[in-house]
Design a protein around this motif. Structure first.
Motif, PDB file in Angstrom:
ATOM      1  N   HIS B  76     -10.149   2.837   0.025  1.00 14.53           N
ATOM      2  CA  HIS B  76     -11.127   2.888   1.486  1.00 14.53           C
ATOM      3  C   HIS B  76     -12.201   3.482   1.130  1.00 14.53           C
ATOM      4  CE1 HIS B  76     -12.305   3.807   5.288  1.00 14.53           C
ATOM      5  NE2 HIS B  76     -11.848   2.686   5.633  1.00 14.53           N
ATOM      6  N   THR B  77     -13.415   3.246   1.788  1.00 13.33           N
ATOM      7  CA  THR B  77     -14.767   3.945   1.269  1.00 13.33           C
ATOM      8  C   THR B  77     -14.601   5.410   1.590  1.00 13.33           C
ATOM      9  OG1 THR B  77     -15.447   3.310   3.415  1.00 13.33           O
ATOM     10  CG2 THR B  77     -16.215   1.833   1.508  1.00 13.33           C
ATOM     11  N   GLY B  85     -13.487   5.442  -8.843  1.00 15.76           N
ATOM     12  CA  GLY B  85     -12.659   4.332  -9.082  1.00 15.76           C
ATOM     13  C   GLY B  85     -11.048   4.926  -9.305  1.00 15.76           C
ATOM     14  N   GLN B  86     -10.850   5.873  -8.645  1.00 17.95           N
ATOM     15  CA  GLN B  86      -9.429   6.558  -8.802  1.00 17.95           C
ATOM     16  C   GLN B  86      -9.051   6.846  -7.252  1.00 17.95           C
ATOM     17  OE1 GLN B  86     -10.334   9.508 -11.658  1.00 17.95           O
ATOM     18  NE2 GLN B  86      -9.333   8.308 -13.244  1.00 17.95           N
ATOM     19  N   PRO B  87      -8.929   5.978  -6.410  1.00 10.09           N
ATOM     20  CA  PRO B  87      -8.369   6.463  -4.991  1.00 10.09           C
ATOM     21  C   PRO B  87      -7.289   7.292  -4.777  1.00 10.09           C
ATOM     22  CG  PRO B  87      -8.220   4.094  -5.412  1.00 10.09           C
ATOM     23  CD  PRO B  87      -8.879   4.531  -6.634  1.00 10.09           C
ATOM     24  N   ASP B  88      -7.230   8.151  -4.090  1.00  7.16           N
ATOM     25  CA  ASP B  88      -5.702   8.975  -3.872  1.00  7.16           C
ATOM     26  C   ASP B  88      -4.871   8.063  -3.131  1.00  7.16           C
ATOM     27  OD1 ASP B  88      -7.259  11.332  -4.719  1.00  7.16           O
ATOM     28  OD2 ASP B  88      -7.369  11.933  -2.581  1.00  7.16           O
ATOM     29  N   PHE B  89      -5.018   7.271  -2.370  1.00 14.42           N
ATOM     30  CA  PHE B  89      -4.336   6.010  -1.922  1.00 14.42           C
ATOM     31  C   PHE B  89      -4.016   4.927  -2.793  1.00 14.42           C
ATOM     32  CE2 PHE B  89      -2.614   2.496   0.425  1.00 14.42           C
ATOM     33  CZ  PHE B  89      -1.369   3.068   1.192  1.00 14.42           C
ATOM     34  N   THR B  90      -2.745   4.881  -3.478  1.00 10.02           N
ATOM     35  CA  THR B  90      -2.697   3.919  -4.211  1.00 10.02           C
ATOM     36  C   THR B  90      -1.489   2.995  -3.768  1.00 10.02           C
ATOM     37  OG1 THR B  90      -1.160   5.326  -5.747  1.00 10.02           O
ATOM     38  CG2 THR B  90      -3.558   4.943  -6.470  1.00 10.02           C
ATOM     39  N   GLY B  91      -0.961   3.258  -2.519  1.00  8.57           N
ATOM     40  CA  GLY B  91      -0.104   2.310  -2.099  1.00  8.57           C
ATOM     41  C   GLY B  91       1.317   2.943  -2.536  1.00  8.57           C
ATOM     42  N   PRO B  92       2.270   2.142  -2.226  1.00  4.23           N
ATOM     43  CA  PRO B  92       2.373   1.078  -1.302  1.00  4.23           C
ATOM     44  C   PRO B  92       2.277   1.544   0.030  1.00  4.23           C
ATOM     45  CG  PRO B  92       4.641   1.287  -2.095  1.00  4.23           C
ATOM     46  CD  PRO B  92       3.733   2.422  -2.770  1.00  4.23           C
ATOM     47  N   HIS B  93       1.702   0.659   0.878  1.00  7.48           N
ATOM     48  CA  HIS B  93       1.544   0.876   2.384  1.00  7.48           C
ATOM     49  C   HIS B  93       2.760   0.929   3.072  1.00  7.48           C
ATOM     50  CE1 HIS B  93       0.426  -0.139   6.587  1.00  7.48           C
ATOM     51  NE2 HIS B  93      -0.602   0.729   6.330  1.00  7.48           N
TER      52      HIS B  93
END
Lengths: 140, 222
Positions: B76-77, B85-93
Protein backbone atom coordinates in the motif's frame (compact mmCIF):
# COMPACT_ATOMS: atom_id res chain seq x y z
CA UNK A 1 -7.11 0.75 -41.78
CA UNK A 2 -6.52 3.32 -39.09
CA UNK A 3 -7.11 0.70 -36.42
CA UNK A 4 -4.73 -1.65 -38.17
CA UNK A 5 -1.89 0.80 -38.25
CA UNK A 6 -2.46 1.57 -34.61
CA UNK A 7 -2.29 -2.13 -33.83
CA UNK A 8 0.97 -2.36 -35.75
CA UNK A 9 2.31 0.57 -33.77
CA UNK A 10 1.31 -1.14 -30.55
CA UNK A 11 2.94 -4.39 -31.59
CA UNK A 12 6.16 -2.77 -32.63
CA UNK A 13 6.24 -1.17 -29.19
CA UNK A 14 7.09 2.12 -30.83
CA UNK A 15 6.06 4.13 -27.84
CA UNK A 16 5.15 1.47 -25.38
CA UNK A 17 6.33 2.03 -21.87
CA UNK A 18 6.41 -1.58 -20.85
CA UNK A 19 8.82 -4.48 -20.57
CA UNK A 20 8.44 -5.62 -24.16
CA UNK A 21 11.58 -5.10 -26.21
CA UNK A 22 11.62 -2.03 -28.40
CA UNK A 23 13.97 -1.43 -31.26
CA UNK A 24 14.53 2.26 -30.72
CA UNK A 25 13.78 3.75 -27.34
CA UNK A 26 11.74 6.90 -27.69
CA UNK A 27 13.61 9.95 -26.68
CA UNK A 28 16.84 8.70 -28.20
CA UNK A 29 16.51 11.09 -31.06
CA UNK A 30 14.74 13.99 -29.40
CA UNK A 31 16.04 17.36 -30.49
CA UNK A 32 17.51 19.68 -27.93
CA UNK A 33 16.13 23.20 -27.77
CA UNK A 34 19.01 25.41 -26.78
CA UNK A 35 17.17 28.60 -27.71
CA UNK A 36 14.64 28.41 -24.91
CA UNK A 37 14.72 31.04 -22.18
CA UNK A 38 16.03 29.84 -18.86
CA UNK A 39 13.70 29.12 -15.98
CA UNK A 40 13.76 31.58 -13.08
CA UNK A 41 15.29 29.79 -10.11
CA UNK A 42 13.05 28.72 -7.26
CA UNK A 43 14.75 27.74 -4.01
CA UNK A 44 14.70 24.13 -2.88
CA UNK A 45 12.96 23.73 0.45
CA UNK A 46 12.24 20.73 2.61
CA UNK A 47 8.85 20.65 0.93
CA UNK A 48 10.49 20.30 -2.48
CA UNK A 49 12.44 17.27 -1.32
CA UNK A 50 9.32 15.77 0.24
CA UNK A 51 7.43 16.32 -3.00
CA UNK A 52 10.16 14.55 -4.94
CA UNK A 53 10.08 11.63 -2.51
CA UNK A 54 6.32 11.37 -2.49
CA UNK A 55 5.69 11.50 -6.23
CA UNK A 56 8.87 11.13 -8.25
CA UNK A 57 10.63 8.43 -6.21
CA UNK A 58 8.03 5.85 -7.35
CA UNK A 59 9.97 5.79 -10.61
CA UNK A 60 13.15 7.81 -10.16
CA UNK A 61 14.05 6.17 -6.83
CA UNK A 62 14.60 7.57 -3.35
CA UNK A 63 18.01 8.98 -4.32
CA UNK A 64 17.03 9.92 -7.86
CA UNK A 65 19.11 7.18 -9.44
CA UNK A 66 16.32 5.99 -11.70
CA UNK A 67 15.68 2.84 -9.68
CA UNK A 68 12.21 3.36 -8.20
CA UNK A 69 9.74 0.52 -7.73
CA UNK A 70 8.22 0.96 -11.20
CA UNK A 71 11.57 1.15 -12.98
CA UNK A 72 12.00 -2.49 -13.85
CA UNK A 73 8.55 -2.60 -15.44
CA UNK A 74 9.28 0.19 -17.90
CA UNK A 75 11.02 -0.21 -21.25
CA UNK A 76 12.54 3.20 -21.05
CA UNK A 77 14.20 3.56 -17.68
CA UNK A 78 13.31 6.57 -15.58
CA UNK A 79 16.06 9.13 -15.99
CA UNK A 80 18.92 8.90 -13.45
CA UNK A 81 18.82 12.37 -11.92
CA UNK A 82 22.33 11.99 -10.51
CA UNK A 83 23.88 11.63 -13.98
CA UNK A 84 25.92 14.77 -14.46
CA UNK A 85 26.97 14.05 -18.05
CA UNK A 86 23.43 13.87 -19.30
CA UNK A 87 21.85 16.58 -17.19
CA UNK A 88 24.52 19.10 -18.19
CA UNK A 89 23.15 18.79 -21.71
CA UNK A 90 19.60 19.68 -20.63
CA UNK A 91 18.54 23.24 -19.98
CA UNK A 92 16.41 24.13 -16.98
CA UNK A 93 13.62 25.00 -19.39
CA UNK A 94 13.76 21.53 -20.88
CA UNK A 95 13.56 19.91 -17.46
CA UNK A 96 10.71 22.23 -16.51
CA UNK A 97 8.75 21.30 -19.63
CA UNK A 98 9.37 17.58 -19.15
CA UNK A 99 7.95 17.77 -15.62
CA UNK A 100 5.05 20.04 -16.44
CA UNK A 101 3.99 18.55 -19.78
CA UNK A 102 5.25 14.98 -19.47
CA UNK A 103 7.69 12.93 -21.52
CA UNK A 104 5.52 12.61 -24.60
CA UNK A 105 5.15 16.37 -25.07
CA UNK A 106 8.90 16.96 -25.08
CA UNK A 107 10.06 14.07 -27.26
CA UNK A 108 10.81 11.83 -24.31
CA UNK A 109 9.27 8.52 -23.29
CA UNK A 110 5.53 8.68 -22.53
CA UNK A 111 5.93 6.83 -19.24
CA UNK A 112 7.14 10.09 -17.70
CA UNK A 113 3.77 11.57 -16.63
CA UNK A 114 2.74 15.23 -16.91
CA UNK A 115 2.60 16.96 -13.53
CA UNK A 116 1.20 20.31 -14.66
CA UNK A 117 -2.16 19.76 -12.94
CA UNK A 118 -0.57 18.42 -9.78
CA UNK A 119 1.89 21.27 -9.07
CA UNK A 120 2.05 24.98 -9.77
CA UNK A 121 4.94 26.43 -11.78
CA UNK A 122 6.91 27.48 -8.69
CA UNK A 123 6.87 23.96 -7.32
CA UNK A 124 8.01 22.64 -10.70
CA UNK A 125 10.83 25.23 -10.77
CA UNK A 126 11.95 24.12 -7.33
CA UNK A 127 11.92 20.50 -8.54
CA UNK A 128 14.20 21.53 -11.40
CA UNK A 129 16.57 23.07 -8.84
CA UNK A 130 16.36 19.89 -6.76
CA UNK A 131 17.40 17.83 -9.79
CA UNK A 132 20.36 20.21 -10.18
CA UNK A 133 21.26 19.38 -6.57
CA UNK A 134 21.00 15.67 -7.30
CA UNK A 135 23.30 15.87 -10.34
CA UNK A 136 25.57 18.52 -8.78
CA UNK A 137 25.47 20.18 -12.16
CA UNK A 138 24.14 23.08 -14.17
CA UNK A 139 23.21 23.28 -17.83
CA UNK A 140 26.07 24.33 -20.08
CA UNK B 1 4.99 -10.85 8.71
CA UNK B 2 5.50 -7.64 10.60
CA UNK B 3 2.39 -5.61 10.98
CA UNK B 4 2.45 -1.89 11.18
CA UNK B 5 -1.19 -1.30 11.80
CA UNK B 6 -1.73 1.11 14.57
CA UNK B 7 -4.85 0.82 16.64
CA UNK B 8 -7.75 2.91 15.58
CA UNK B 9 -8.82 3.95 19.01
CA UNK B 10 -6.62 7.04 19.06
CA UNK B 11 -8.88 9.97 19.71
CA UNK B 12 -8.98 13.30 18.03
CA UNK B 13 -11.13 15.71 19.96
CA UNK B 14 -12.50 17.55 16.98
CA UNK B 15 -13.71 14.48 15.13
CA UNK B 16 -17.37 13.61 15.24
CA UNK B 17 -17.83 10.79 17.72
CA UNK B 18 -20.15 8.89 15.42
CA UNK B 19 -17.53 8.68 12.70
CA UNK B 20 -14.63 7.95 14.91
CA UNK B 21 -14.83 4.22 15.32
CA UNK B 22 -15.13 1.22 13.11
CA UNK B 23 -18.39 -0.75 13.06
CA UNK B 24 -18.54 -3.42 15.77
CA UNK B 25 -18.19 -6.30 13.29
CA UNK B 26 -14.95 -4.84 11.94
CA UNK B 27 -13.50 -4.76 15.45
CA UNK B 28 -14.71 -8.27 16.21
CA UNK B 29 -13.35 -9.71 12.96
CA UNK B 30 -10.05 -7.89 13.38
CA UNK B 31 -10.43 -5.91 10.14
CA UNK B 32 -10.18 -2.65 12.09
CA UNK B 33 -6.65 -3.40 13.28
CA UNK B 34 -5.46 -2.68 9.74
CA UNK B 35 -8.22 -0.87 7.83
CA UNK B 36 -9.79 2.54 8.47
CA UNK B 37 -13.55 2.65 8.55
CA UNK B 38 -13.89 6.42 8.83
CA UNK B 39 -11.90 9.30 7.36
CA UNK B 40 -11.58 10.65 10.89
CA UNK B 41 -9.56 7.72 12.08
CA UNK B 42 -5.77 7.99 11.84
CA UNK B 43 -4.40 6.87 8.47
CA UNK B 44 -3.38 3.24 8.33
CA UNK B 45 -1.24 1.18 5.99
CA UNK B 46 -4.12 -0.80 4.50
CA UNK B 47 -6.69 0.48 1.98
CA UNK B 48 -9.51 2.63 3.38
CA UNK B 49 -12.83 0.83 3.56
CA UNK B 50 -15.18 3.65 4.58
CA UNK B 51 -16.40 3.93 1.00
CA UNK B 52 -16.29 0.20 0.23
CA UNK B 53 -19.97 0.26 -0.77
CA UNK B 54 -19.22 2.88 -3.41
CA UNK B 55 -16.04 1.27 -4.68
CA UNK B 56 -16.34 -2.51 -4.90
CA UNK B 57 -18.58 -5.03 -6.58
CA UNK B 58 -20.19 -7.26 -3.97
CA UNK B 59 -19.42 -10.54 -5.82
CA UNK B 60 -15.78 -9.59 -5.98
CA UNK B 61 -15.68 -8.89 -2.24
CA UNK B 62 -17.20 -12.27 -1.44
CA UNK B 63 -14.56 -13.94 -3.60
CA UNK B 64 -11.65 -11.82 -2.35
CA UNK B 65 -12.39 -12.41 1.33
CA UNK B 66 -12.18 -16.17 0.74
CA UNK B 67 -9.34 -16.21 -1.78
CA UNK B 68 -7.43 -12.93 -1.54
CA UNK B 69 -5.11 -12.06 -4.41
CA UNK B 70 -2.32 -9.50 -4.49
CA UNK B 71 -3.54 -6.15 -5.80
CA UNK B 72 -0.68 -3.92 -4.69
CA UNK B 73 2.53 -5.78 -5.47
CA UNK B 74 4.69 -3.03 -3.99
CA UNK B 75 2.45 -2.72 -0.94
CA UNK B 76 0.00 0.00 0.00
CA UNK B 77 1.22 3.52 -0.71
CA UNK B 78 1.23 4.27 3.03
CA UNK B 79 3.23 1.15 3.89
CA UNK B 80 6.53 2.36 5.40
CA UNK B 81 8.50 0.08 3.05
CA UNK B 82 6.57 1.11 -0.08
CA UNK B 83 9.22 3.18 -1.84
CA UNK B 84 11.98 0.73 -0.91
CA UNK B 85 10.11 -2.08 -2.65
CA UNK B 86 10.01 -3.90 0.69
CA UNK B 87 6.53 -3.52 2.12
CA UNK B 88 5.96 -4.59 5.72
CA UNK B 89 2.72 -6.26 4.71
CA UNK B 90 3.55 -9.16 2.44
CA UNK B 91 0.36 -11.10 3.04
CA UNK B 92 -1.36 -13.36 3.05
CA UNK B 93 -4.52 -11.40 3.71
CA UNK B 94 -6.86 -12.91 6.35
CA UNK B 95 -9.08 -15.58 4.78
CA UNK B 96 -12.73 -16.02 5.68
CA UNK B 97 -15.14 -18.94 5.41
CA UNK B 98 -17.78 -18.64 2.65
CA UNK B 99 -20.58 -17.71 5.01
CA UNK B 100 -18.55 -15.07 6.84
CA UNK B 101 -17.27 -13.69 3.56
CA UNK B 102 -20.83 -13.21 2.33
CA UNK B 103 -21.89 -11.54 5.58
CA UNK B 104 -18.92 -9.19 5.70
CA UNK B 105 -19.19 -8.36 2.00
CA UNK B 106 -22.80 -7.34 2.58
CA UNK B 107 -21.73 -5.25 5.59
CA UNK B 108 -18.95 -3.61 3.55
CA UNK B 109 -21.46 -2.70 0.84
CA UNK B 110 -23.36 -0.56 3.35
CA UNK B 111 -20.30 1.66 3.92
CA UNK B 112 -20.86 4.65 1.66
CA UNK B 113 -19.93 8.28 1.60
CA UNK B 114 -22.85 10.56 2.26
CA UNK B 115 -23.92 12.92 -0.55
CA UNK B 116 -21.86 11.27 -3.24
CA UNK B 117 -22.79 12.45 -6.69
CA UNK B 118 -24.70 9.84 -8.69
CA UNK B 119 -23.23 9.02 -12.05
CA UNK B 120 -25.12 7.40 -14.90
CA UNK B 121 -22.88 5.53 -17.29
CA UNK B 122 -23.74 3.96 -20.61
CA UNK B 123 -23.48 0.21 -20.41
CA UNK B 124 -22.66 -0.53 -24.04
CA UNK B 125 -19.33 -2.31 -24.17
CA UNK B 126 -16.48 -0.78 -26.15
CA UNK B 127 -15.86 -1.94 -29.70
CA UNK B 128 -12.44 -3.49 -30.25
CA UNK B 129 -11.37 -0.54 -32.41
CA UNK B 130 -12.31 1.95 -29.74
CA UNK B 131 -10.56 -0.13 -27.09
CA UNK B 132 -7.34 0.13 -29.05
CA UNK B 133 -7.67 3.89 -29.30
CA UNK B 134 -8.27 4.24 -25.56
CA UNK B 135 -5.38 1.89 -24.89
CA UNK B 136 -3.22 4.53 -26.53
CA UNK B 137 -4.57 7.19 -24.21
CA UNK B 138 -3.96 4.90 -21.24
CA UNK B 139 -0.43 3.95 -22.18
CA UNK B 140 0.87 6.88 -24.13
CA UNK B 141 -0.95 10.14 -23.54
CA UNK B 142 -1.50 9.72 -19.80
CA UNK B 143 1.27 7.30 -18.71
CA UNK B 144 -1.20 5.21 -16.68
CA UNK B 145 0.65 2.01 -17.61
CA UNK B 146 3.81 3.24 -15.90
CA UNK B 147 2.16 2.79 -12.48
CA UNK B 148 -0.66 0.32 -13.10
CA UNK B 149 -0.77 -3.24 -14.34
CA UNK B 150 -2.98 -3.63 -17.41
CA UNK B 151 -3.03 -6.04 -20.37
CA UNK B 152 -0.83 -6.08 -23.44
CA UNK B 153 -2.18 -7.19 -26.81
CA UNK B 154 -1.39 -10.81 -26.00
CA UNK B 155 -3.55 -10.33 -22.87
CA UNK B 156 -0.57 -10.70 -20.58
CA UNK B 157 -0.48 -8.49 -17.50
CA UNK B 158 2.16 -5.79 -17.69
CA UNK B 159 2.80 -2.36 -16.28
CA UNK B 160 4.06 -0.57 -13.20
CA UNK B 161 3.32 -1.54 -9.61
CA UNK B 162 3.13 1.64 -7.55
CA UNK B 163 -0.61 1.87 -8.20
CA UNK B 164 -3.14 -0.93 -7.62
CA UNK B 165 -3.25 -3.54 -10.38
CA UNK B 166 -6.12 -2.94 -12.79
CA UNK B 167 -6.11 -6.37 -14.43
CA UNK B 168 -9.36 -7.38 -12.72
CA UNK B 169 -10.78 -3.88 -12.28
CA UNK B 170 -13.86 -4.72 -14.34
CA UNK B 171 -14.88 -7.38 -11.82
CA UNK B 172 -13.54 -5.56 -8.79
CA UNK B 173 -14.56 -1.90 -9.08
CA UNK B 174 -17.86 -0.18 -9.74
CA UNK B 175 -17.56 1.79 -12.97
CA UNK B 176 -19.27 4.79 -11.34
CA UNK B 177 -16.61 4.84 -8.66
CA UNK B 178 -13.82 4.68 -11.26
CA UNK B 179 -15.38 7.65 -13.01
CA UNK B 180 -15.51 9.69 -9.81
CA UNK B 181 -11.99 8.65 -8.85
CA UNK B 182 -10.65 9.84 -12.19
CA UNK B 183 -12.63 13.05 -11.95
CA UNK B 184 -12.16 13.98 -8.29
CA UNK B 185 -9.83 11.60 -6.44
CA UNK B 186 -9.77 13.98 -3.47
CA UNK B 187 -13.27 12.90 -2.50
CA UNK B 188 -11.75 9.58 -1.51
CA UNK B 189 -8.13 10.35 -0.72
CA UNK B 190 -6.77 13.72 0.43
CA UNK B 191 -3.33 13.20 -1.02
CA UNK B 192 -2.42 10.36 -3.35
CA UNK B 193 0.67 9.56 -5.40
CA UNK B 194 -1.16 9.58 -8.72
CA UNK B 195 -0.79 12.70 -10.87
CA UNK B 196 -3.80 15.02 -10.97
CA UNK B 197 -5.46 14.95 -14.38
CA UNK B 198 -8.10 17.22 -15.83
CA UNK B 199 -9.97 15.05 -18.27
CA UNK B 200 -12.79 16.23 -20.45
CA UNK B 201 -16.06 14.33 -20.14
CA UNK B 202 -15.48 12.13 -23.16
CA UNK B 203 -12.02 11.04 -22.01
CA UNK B 204 -13.37 10.33 -18.53
CA UNK B 205 -16.07 8.09 -19.94
CA UNK B 206 -13.66 6.37 -22.28
CA UNK B 207 -11.05 5.66 -19.62
CA UNK B 208 -13.76 4.44 -17.25
CA UNK B 209 -15.15 2.01 -19.82
CA UNK B 210 -11.66 0.88 -20.75
CA UNK B 211 -10.83 0.09 -17.13
CA UNK B 212 -14.20 -1.65 -16.72
CA UNK B 213 -13.24 -3.92 -19.64
CA UNK B 214 -10.27 -5.30 -17.69
CA UNK B 215 -11.30 -8.73 -16.49
CA UNK B 216 -9.28 -11.73 -15.48
CA UNK B 217 -10.47 -14.82 -17.32
CA UNK B 218 -13.54 -13.16 -18.75
CA UNK B 219 -16.19 -15.83 -18.68
CA UNK B 220 -15.81 -17.60 -15.35
CA UNK B 221 -17.77 -14.94 -13.55
CA UNK B 222 -20.31 -12.28 -14.56
Amino acid sequence: MMALSIVLMLMSGMWACDPEPTSAPPGASAPAEPGKPSVPAQPVTRQTRDTYQFYCAQCHGLKGKGDGINARFLTVPPRDHTKTDYLETRSDAQLFDAIKLGGLAVGRAPCMPAWGHTFNDDTIRSLVRHIRELCHCEAF
Amino acid sequence: MILICWGLWGQSLWAEPALQTAPAWAEVEGCATCHRFSPNQPESTAPDLFYAGNKFQQDWLVEYLQRPTVIRQAGHTRDPGFLQGQPDFTGPHPVLKPKDAATLAAALMTLKLPDLETVALATTPLSEGKKVRIKILFERDYSCIACHESYNLARQPRGGVSGPSLIDAGNRLQAEWVYLWLQQPKIFLKKGRMPVYQFDEETLLNLTRYIASHKKESGNKN
